[in-house]
Design a protein around this motif. Structure first.
Motif, PDB file in Angstrom:
ATOM      1  N   HIS A  15       1.067  -1.295  -0.038  1.00  0.00           N
ATOM      2  CA  HIS A  15      -0.279  -0.049   0.093  1.00  0.00           C
ATOM      3  C   HIS A  15       0.986   1.224  -0.007  1.00  0.00           C
ATOM      4  O   HIS A  15       1.596   1.249   0.528  1.00  0.00           O
ATOM      5  CB  HIS A  15      -1.150   0.051   0.728  1.00  0.00           C
ATOM      6  CG  HIS A  15      -1.469  -1.374   1.749  1.00  0.00           C
ATOM      7  ND1 HIS A  15      -2.040  -1.046   0.444  1.00  0.00           N
ATOM      8  CD2 HIS A  15      -1.648  -1.977   2.557  1.00  0.00           C
ATOM      9  CE1 HIS A  15      -3.063  -3.049   0.823  1.00  0.00           C
ATOM     10  NE2 HIS A  15      -2.555  -3.162   2.343  1.00  0.00           N
ATOM     11  N   ASP A 303      -7.660  -0.163   5.697  1.00  0.00           N
ATOM     12  CA  ASP A 303      -8.955   0.447   5.224  1.00  0.00           C
ATOM     13  C   ASP A 303      -8.086   1.759   4.756  1.00  0.00           C
ATOM     14  O   ASP A 303      -8.795   2.421   4.100  1.00  0.00           O
ATOM     15  CB  ASP A 303      -9.113   0.543   7.515  1.00  0.00           C
ATOM     16  CG  ASP A 303      -9.408  -0.239   7.806  1.00  0.00           C
ATOM     17  OD1 ASP A 303      -9.941  -1.675   7.278  1.00  0.00           O
ATOM     18  OD2 ASP A 303     -10.082  -0.278   9.339  1.00  0.00           O
ATOM     19  N   ALA A 306      -8.668   0.796   0.985  1.00  0.00           N
ATOM     20  CA  ALA A 306      -9.266   0.267   0.135  1.00  0.00           C
ATOM     21  C   ALA A 306     -10.447   1.406   0.470  1.00  0.00           C
ATOM     22  O   ALA A 306     -11.063   1.369  -0.672  1.00  0.00           O
ATOM     23  CB  ALA A 306     -10.415  -1.217   1.948  1.00  0.00           C
ATOM     24  N   GLU A 309      -8.960   3.591  -3.051  1.00  0.00           N
ATOM     25  CA  GLU A 309      -9.862   2.569  -4.076  1.00  0.00           C
ATOM     26  C   GLU A 309     -10.726   2.673  -4.019  1.00  0.00           C
ATOM     27  O   GLU A 309     -11.302   3.054  -5.911  1.00  0.00           O
ATOM     28  CB  GLU A 309      -9.429   0.872  -3.668  1.00  0.00           C
ATOM     29  CG  GLU A 309      -7.732   0.698  -3.603  1.00  0.00           C
ATOM     30  CD  GLU A 309      -7.636  -1.167  -3.824  1.00  0.00           C
ATOM     31  OE1 GLU A 309      -8.848  -2.134  -3.800  1.00  0.00           O
ATOM     32  OE2 GLU A 309      -6.846  -1.763  -2.668  1.00  0.00           O
TER      33      GLU A 309
END
Length: 318
Positions: A15, A303, A306, A309
């Motif tokens: 990430h 988190d 996500a 994204e």
């Protein structure tokens, strides 16, 4: 959608998220948790005793990349060399002239990360061969440029100047939407500070965590008052963003008078000892309206990614 960037490829992380190496709160356990979650965890620099306590924790937590950060104006070459003995993947230098430390970091094989607060510093970082540049906006918690620029306009200018060098954005980023926003600006990721203070692994007093969770970004202000009364030797170029504080109310606008007041620091220390004020200011950025819980740092990294994204997908569809 995989968020693959120059930063993630450089360090082999999942990430595009790094932990700001916050002094006193970003210890080995927090850095290890961020790296475990797929980001780049970095320990806040300190003296040899701090390094010898915190660096073994992250160094022993699996074969994952991690780093350590230093206040360039305050650190010595001996301390940087000592930290390099633990084998960090990266060393980050902030606030001051990084030039004296570049050679030893590069010779050790660690990636050189330089944080910048204006374009002059950004040009120097490029000239020194930084592997990653962190562009810090004035929304950031803790110290930053007295006459700096906001994250939104500053980051793309640094991205353009840096060319192929990955740029991380810092300042006011506290959720995945912020990560998505800086990626859209051309950054290769985000360096996150305040949000990671409200995590299980952070070395932060529970009262500070509670203040961050319950506070609002509008409650912060940037000032030199608390550095003066604490006797901190920060260069005058930098001020600090903190939550509200009684001494800010007492001395705001009278900084020159405060410098010349021999009793002010004594009063401050007496108030700390009596418990009238907290022992340390609450360093906090403008994004902490978005902090509502205290998760593990590894879960938080996932988190944030996500959420980023989802935000990028939504922006693309719209």
């Amino acid at each position: 959608m995989a968020l693959s960037t120059g930063f993630t490829r450089l360090f082999g992380v999942r990430h595009p998220i790094g932990l700001a190496p916050m002094g006193g709160s970003a210890g080995g356990a927090l850095a290890a948790a961020v790296s475990r979650g797929g980001g780049l965890g970095m320990v806040g620099g300190g003296d040899r005793e701090w390094l010898d306590r915190e660096l073994p924790i992250v160094a022993a937590d699996g074969d994952r990349p991690w780093g350590v950060g230093f206040l360039t104006w305050a650190v010595t070459s001996a301390v940087v060399e000592h930290a390099l003995e633990y084998g960090p993947s990266a060393v980050m230098l902030s606030f001051g002239d990084p030039a004296p430390f570049v050679k030893v970091i590069q010779e050790a094989g660690a990636a050189l990360i330089i944080q910048v607060t204006d374009l002059e510093e950004a040009r120097q970082a490029v000239d020194l061969g930084a592997d990653v540049i962190v562009a810090q906006g004035t929304e950031a918690g803790g110290h930053g440029a007295r006459r700096g620029r906001s994250t939104l306009p500053f980051v793309p200018v640094v991205v353009d100047l840096a060319g192929p060098v990955p740029v991380l954005a810092a300042g006011g980023i506290a959720d995945g939407r912020g990560v998505a926003a800086v990626l859209a600006l051309g950054a290769a990721g985000a360096l996150v500070g305040t949000r990671f203070q409200a995590t299980v692994e952070a070395l932060v007093d529970p009262a500070v965590v509670n203040a961050i969770v319950e506070g609002r970004g509008g409650d912060t202000e940037r000032s030199v008052v608390l550095d003066i009364v604490r006797g901190s030797a920060w260069p005058g170029k930098y001020t600090a963003r903190t939550l509200g504080h009684p001494y800010l109310d007492r001395w705001r606008g009278r900084e020159d008078e405060l410098v010349g007041d021999p009793l002010a620091r004594r009063d401050y220390q007496n108030d700390v000892e009596r418990g009238v004020i907290p022992p340390l200011p609450v360093w906090a950025g403008e994004g902490f309206d978005l902090v509502a819980d205290v998760p593990s740092a590894a879960d938080l990294v996932a988190d944030l990614a996500a959420q980023a994204e989802v935000a990028l997908d939504r922006a693309g569809r719209s």
